[in-house]
Design a protein around this motif. Structure first.
Motif, mmCIF file in Angstrom:
data_model
loop_
_atom_site.group_PDB
_atom_site.id
_atom_site.type_symbol
_atom_site.label_atom_id
_atom_site.label_comp_id
_atom_site.label_asym_id
_atom_site.label_seq_id
_atom_site.Cartn_x
_atom_site.Cartn_y
_atom_site.Cartn_z
ATOM 1 N N ARG A 129 0.831 -1.208 0.000
ATOM 2 C CA ARG A 129 0.000 0.000 0.000
ATOM 3 C C ARG A 129 0.864 1.256 0.000
ATOM 4 O O ARG A 129 0.560 2.230 -0.694
ATOM 5 C CB ARG A 129 -0.918 -0.004 1.217
ATOM 6 C CG ARG A 129 -2.003 -1.085 1.196
ATOM 7 C CD ARG A 129 -2.879 -1.009 2.428
ATOM 8 N NE ARG A 129 -3.708 -2.220 2.566
ATOM 9 C CZ ARG A 129 -3.784 -2.957 3.652
ATOM 10 N NH1 ARG A 129 -3.084 -2.613 4.740
ATOM 11 N NH2 ARG A 129 -4.552 -4.033 3.696
ATOM 12 N N LEU A 130 1.922 1.234 0.773
ATOM 13 C CA LEU A 130 2.793 2.410 0.836
ATOM 14 C C LEU A 130 3.526 2.623 -0.493
ATOM 15 O O LEU A 130 3.617 3.753 -0.984
ATOM 16 C CB LEU A 130 3.797 2.250 1.975
ATOM 17 C CG LEU A 130 3.219 2.336 3.391
ATOM 18 C CD1 LEU A 130 4.288 2.001 4.419
ATOM 19 C CD2 LEU A 130 2.645 3.727 3.668
ATOM 20 N N GLN A 131 4.058 1.558 -1.071
ATOM 21 C CA GLN A 131 4.803 1.692 -2.319
ATOM 22 C C GLN A 131 3.895 2.071 -3.479
ATOM 23 O O GLN A 131 4.366 2.642 -4.473
ATOM 24 C CB GLN A 131 5.534 0.383 -2.641
ATOM 25 C CG GLN A 131 6.671 0.066 -1.679
ATOM 26 C CD GLN A 131 7.751 1.121 -1.680
ATOM 27 O OE1 GLN A 131 8.057 1.727 -2.704
ATOM 28 N NE2 GLN A 131 8.342 1.361 -0.517
ATOM 29 N N ALA A 132 2.610 1.762 -3.379
ATOM 30 C CA ALA A 132 1.680 2.133 -4.443
ATOM 31 C C ALA A 132 1.424 3.632 -4.473
ATOM 32 O O ALA A 132 0.954 4.163 -5.483
ATOM 33 C CB ALA A 132 0.356 1.392 -4.269
ATOM 34 N N ARG A 133 1.741 4.318 -3.395
ATOM 35 C CA ARG A 133 1.589 5.770 -3.347
ATOM 36 C C ARG A 133 2.864 6.416 -3.896
ATOM 37 O O ARG A 133 3.947 6.276 -3.323
ATOM 38 C CB ARG A 133 1.329 6.238 -1.920
ATOM 39 C CG ARG A 133 1.108 7.743 -1.807
ATOM 40 C CD ARG A 133 0.840 8.144 -0.382
ATOM 41 N NE ARG A 133 -0.505 7.781 0.028
ATOM 42 C CZ ARG A 133 -1.578 8.556 -0.180
ATOM 43 N NH1 ARG A 133 -1.439 9.712 -0.814
ATOM 44 N NH2 ARG A 133 -2.752 8.159 0.245
#
Length: 282
Positions: A262-266
């Motif tokens: 989720r963090l890397q998708a931002r």
């Protein structure tokens, strides 16, 4: 194989930095390159020593009174040296079936970091560069120009003074900030990350609380054995997750994977954070 060209600003600096003649083949002998008559030559009176502001920032970092942000801020206005080495080109067949001699091209030196990423070495003074690679030619540029060269070479890191008493690694977000001439804020000091972390963990019932702190990889060991809290190449951001009791190893691994995804998708998170480590507490 096509010849690999140097970045334009490095090639321009190299052309004006010495040698038997200029790019038009005109000899340097008897020519005055100093003063306002040569505005492209920015380092007429440079003695090759370390920029005072950068040296002071490193000393503050080593003493624990300054941080990585101050070191990168000092680099924003500092002159550095990038190493250029001669590489032999391929022989070519000329007219009449004759083969021409090999020609020596000039190329930037790049390194491979322990994690496999490409890194550009840069030096704060000529003595450090000569000690590291006696045959390399020092090209003086401002650090933001060196950062641009790193980007053009697909290097994610810029290593300041490899082999010296204290080596400082400029991480990918800081390299990009220097290249764009923007201020760099270390991820562990970035208040905006907390909102993204809260969003990434909000759907996980097993997470009781989340916080961020400097990672274990920011520290570097100096030549005298002392540990300096900045300039390392390892994980620079640690995400601390307080989780409920009873979670097994597989459950923790799945939880970590979902949160990291989720963090890397931002995009903003990926741009501001170079590397991330997780720590679970109960």
């Amino acid at each position: 194989m096509a010849k690999k060209e140097l970045p334009a600003h490095i090639a321009a600096a190299l052309a004006g930095a010495g040698g038997a003649g200029d790019s038009a083949g005109q000899t340097w002998a008897g020519r005055d390159l100093s003063g306002e008559g040569n505005p492209l030559h920015q380092f007429d009176h440079d003695d090759g020593s370390t920029d005072p502001a950068y040296e002071a920032a490193l000393q503050w970092l080593a003493a624990g009174t300054g941080g990585e942000a101050e070191v990168v801020a000092a680099l924003a206005n500092a002159r550095v040296f990038v190493p250029i080495v001669a590489t032999l080109g391929e022989e070519a067949e000329g007219s009449g079936g004759l083969t021409s001699d090999k020609q020596a091209d000039m190329a930037l030196v790049t390194l491979q970091a322990p994690d496999g990423r490409r890194a550009l070495p840069a030096f704060s003074n000529t003595a450090a560069l000569e000690a590291w690679h006696p045959e390399a030619r020092p090209v003086a540029v401002y650090a933001p120009r060196a950062a641009l060269a790193a980007v053009s070479e697909d290097a994610e890191l810029m290593v300041m003074d490899p082999g010296a008493a204290l080596t400082f690694v400029v991480r990918r977000p800081a390299v990009w900030a220097l290249a764009k001439q923007h201020e760099w804020v270390p991820s562990y000091r970035d208040p905006g990350l907390l909102d993204w972390v809260a969003e990434a963990t909000s759907a996980e019932e097993a997470v009781m609380a989340a916080s961020v702190e400097p990672g274990t990889g920011i520290a570097v060991r100096a030549a005298d054995g002392s540990v300096v809290a900045g300039g390392g190449h390892g994980p620079e951001l640690r995400l601390v997750l307080q989780v409920r009791d009873g979670l097994g190893r597989e459950e923790l691994a799945g939880l970590a994977g979902r949160i990291q995804d989720r963090l890397q998708a931002r995009q903003e998170f990926a741009e501001r954070v170079d590397s991330l480590e997780l720590k679970f507490t109960r």
